[in-house]
Design a protein around this motif. Structure first.
Motif, PDB file in Angstrom:
ATOM      1  N   GLY A  62       0.813  -1.218   0.000  1.00 50.66           N
ATOM      2  CA  GLY A  62       0.000   0.000   0.000  1.00 50.66           C
ATOM      3  C   GLY A  62       0.841   1.260   0.000  1.00 50.66           C
ATOM      4  N   MET A  63       1.969   1.215   0.690  1.00 43.98           N
ATOM      5  CA  MET A  63       2.829   2.395   0.784  1.00 43.98           C
ATOM      6  C   MET A  63       3.720   2.552  -0.446  1.00 43.98           C
ATOM      7  N   PHE A  64       4.172   1.425  -0.994  1.00 45.91           N
ATOM      8  CA  PHE A  64       5.076   1.434  -2.154  1.00 45.91           C
ATOM      9  C   PHE A  64       4.538   0.473  -3.219  1.00 45.91           C
ATOM     10  N   PRO A  65       3.462   0.829  -3.927  1.00 40.72           N
ATOM     11  CA  PRO A  65       2.855  -0.107  -4.880  1.00 40.72           C
ATOM     12  C   PRO A  65       3.814  -0.526  -5.989  1.00 40.72           C
ATOM     13  N   ASP A  66       3.735  -1.808  -6.356  1.00 38.92           N
ATOM     14  CA  ASP A  66       4.663  -2.306  -7.371  1.00 38.92           C
ATOM     15  C   ASP A  66       4.286  -1.885  -8.790  1.00 38.92           C
ATOM     16  N   ASP A  67       3.194  -1.148  -8.951  1.00 35.84           N
ATOM     17  CA  ASP A  67       2.882  -0.596 -10.265  1.00 35.84           C
ATOM     18  C   ASP A  67       3.282   0.880 -10.365  1.00 35.84           C
ATOM     19  N   ASP A  68       3.985   1.368  -9.335  1.00 34.69           N
ATOM     20  CA  ASP A  68       4.477   2.748  -9.324  1.00 34.69           C
ATOM     21  C   ASP A  68       5.953   2.736  -9.720  1.00 34.69           C
ATOM     22  N   GLU A  69       6.254   3.352 -10.850  1.00 35.41           N
ATOM     23  CA  GLU A  69       7.625   3.352 -11.370  1.00 35.41           C
ATOM     24  C   GLU A  69       8.614   4.064 -10.444  1.00 35.41           C
ATOM     25  N   ASN A  70       8.133   4.889  -9.525  1.00 32.22           N
ATOM     26  CA  ASN A  70       9.030   5.551  -8.565  1.00 32.22           C
ATOM     27  C   ASN A  70       9.798   4.543  -7.724  1.00 32.22           C
ATOM     28  N   TRP A  71       9.250   3.347  -7.564  1.00 35.81           N
ATOM     29  CA  TRP A  71       9.868   2.354  -6.688  1.00 35.81           C
ATOM     30  C   TRP A  71      10.629   1.286  -7.455  1.00 35.81           C
ATOM     31  N   ARG A  72      10.682   1.375  -8.801  1.00 32.77           N
ATOM     32  CA  ARG A  72      11.418   0.376  -9.586  1.00 32.77           C
ATOM     33  C   ARG A  72      12.888   0.397  -9.181  1.00 32.77           C
ATOM     34  N   ASP A  73      13.421  -0.776  -8.821  1.00 36.08           N
ATOM     35  CA  ASP A  73      14.815  -0.949  -8.416  1.00 36.08           C
ATOM     36  C   ASP A  73      15.199  -0.118  -7.197  1.00 36.08           C
ATOM     37  N   ALA A  74      14.204   0.286  -6.407  1.00 33.24           N
ATOM     38  CA  ALA A  74      14.472   1.111  -5.220  1.00 33.24           C
ATOM     39  C   ALA A  74      15.325   0.347  -4.210  1.00 33.24           C
ATOM     40  N   ASP A  75      16.171   1.079  -3.530  1.00 33.39           N
ATOM     41  CA  ASP A  75      16.961   0.568  -2.417  1.00 33.39           C
ATOM     42  C   ASP A  75      16.003   0.382  -1.235  1.00 33.39           C
ATOM     43  N   SER A  76      15.854  -0.831  -0.758  1.00 33.64           N
ATOM     44  CA  SER A  76      14.897  -1.091   0.317  1.00 33.64           C
ATOM     45  C   SER A  76      15.274  -0.423   1.629  1.00 33.64           C
ATOM     46  N   ARG A  77      16.518  -0.035   1.796  1.00 38.80           N
ATOM     47  CA  ARG A  77      16.868   0.739   2.991  1.00 38.80           C
ATOM     48  C   ARG A  77      16.173   2.098   2.943  1.00 38.80           C
ATOM     49  N   SER A  78      16.020   2.679   1.760  1.00 38.03           N
ATOM     50  CA  SER A  78      15.298   3.952   1.663  1.00 38.03           C
ATOM     51  C   SER A  78      13.812   3.732   1.949  1.00 38.03           C
ATOM     52  N   LEU A  79      13.273   2.580   1.560  1.00 33.44           N
ATOM     53  CA  LEU A  79      11.882   2.267   1.889  1.00 33.44           C
ATOM     54  C   LEU A  79      11.722   2.123   3.404  1.00 33.44           C
ATOM     55  N   LEU A  80      12.653   1.424   4.037  1.00 32.07           N
ATOM     56  CA  LEU A  80      12.598   1.262   5.487  1.00 32.07           C
ATOM     57  C   LEU A  80      12.668   2.619   6.186  1.00 32.07           C
ATOM     58  N   ARG A  81      13.554   3.481   5.741  1.00 32.31           N
ATOM     59  CA  ARG A  81      13.652   4.811   6.370  1.00 32.31           C
ATOM     60  C   ARG A  81      12.357   5.607   6.183  1.00 32.31           C
ATOM     61  N   ALA A  82      11.700   5.459   5.032  1.00 31.90           N
ATOM     62  CA  ALA A  82      10.418   6.141   4.807  1.00 31.90           C
ATOM     63  C   ALA A  82       9.341   5.589   5.741  1.00 31.90           C
ATOM     64  N   VAL A  83       9.357   4.278   5.981  1.00 31.33           N
ATOM     65  CA  VAL A  83       8.416   3.678   6.927  1.00 31.33           C
ATOM     66  C   VAL A  83       8.671   4.213   8.329  1.00 31.33           C
ATOM     67  N   ILE A  84       9.936   4.302   8.717  1.00 25.32           N
ATOM     68  CA  ILE A  84      10.279   4.830  10.044  1.00 25.32           C
ATOM     69  C   ILE A  84       9.799   6.279  10.173  1.00 25.32           C
ATOM     70  N   GLU A  85       9.953   7.068   9.128  1.00 31.02           N
ATOM     71  CA  GLU A  85       9.458   8.456   9.151  1.00 31.02           C
ATOM     72  C   GLU A  85       7.942   8.493   9.312  1.00 31.02           C
ATOM     73  N   ARG A  86       7.256   7.594   8.615  1.00 33.63           N
ATOM     74  CA  ARG A  86       5.792   7.545   8.727  1.00 33.63           C
ATOM     75  C   ARG A  86       5.381   7.178  10.142  1.00 33.63           C
ATOM     76  N   LEU A  87       6.075   6.224  10.756  1.00 34.92           N
ATOM     77  CA  LEU A  87       5.778   5.869  12.140  1.00 34.92           C
ATOM     78  C   LEU A  87       6.062   7.041  13.073  1.00 34.92           C
ATOM     79  N   ALA A  88       7.183   7.720  12.853  1.00 34.67           N
ATOM     80  CA  ALA A  88       7.539   8.862  13.700  1.00 34.67           C
ATOM     81  C   ALA A  88       6.472   9.955  13.625  1.00 34.67           C
TER      82      ALA A  88
END
Length: 161
Positions: A62-88
């Motif tokens: 839901g947060m990083f849909p696989d049909d969104d080209e913004n996330w193609r080949d994304a570094d999952s550490r950046s995804l984790l940091r975005a999740v941490i920001e959302r929790l914060a």
């Protein structure tokens, strides 16, 4: 009042040729990587799901849909940091992480320390609050047949509300 919440996450990816194998933000030497829209970091994806679930904020898809080209080949550490920001933003912080990676191959134990350090840095906690285990399935199931890798993650988060 302090509120504690637990979350669990699971992810699995199949092996794919011409891909890097990235687990816990660590590039692990292996003949194949994992198939996925992002870098397919099975450990960090399970962790993101656990964190989002603990906070009642949905899941990684839901947060990083696989049909969104913004996330193609994304570094999952950046995804984790975005999740941490959302929790914060919801006033949640991580207490601890316990994760298990299930893989027949490759041998992951030499890389577990670096995985723990990456997760701790991205979650803003001490490395001794992160546990990463690697196990096999004794050649049973898709991981045992060396078709892919799976991971489970459990987290405890807290909020001061």
């Amino acid at each position: 009042r302090v509120m504690m919440r637990i979350g669990h996450g699971y992810d699995a990816h199949r092996f794919a040729e011409d891909r890097r194998l990235v687990i816990g933000g660590v590039e692990v030497p292996h003949a194949m990587g994992l198939a996925g829209h992002s870098d397919a970091d099975v450990l960090l994806h399970a962790l993101c799901d656990a964190l989002l679930g603990a906070a009642g904020l949905g899941d990684i898809g839901g947060m990083f849909p696989d049909d969104d080209e913004n996330w193609r080949d994304a570094d999952s550490r950046s995804l984790l940091r975005a999740v941490i920001e959302r929790l914060a933003a919801q006033r949640y912080a991580v207490v601890n992480v316990d994760a298990t990676v299930i893989a027949q191959v490759p041998r992951l134990s030499p890389h577990v320390g670096a995985m723990r350090e990456n997760i701790a840095a991205d979650c803003g906690i001490d490395a001794d609050c992160v546990n990463v285990k690697a196990t096999t399935t004794e050649r049973m199931g898709f991981t045992g047949r060396e078709e892919g890798i799976a991971s489970h993650a459990v987290v405890l988060i807290f909020s001061r509300r």
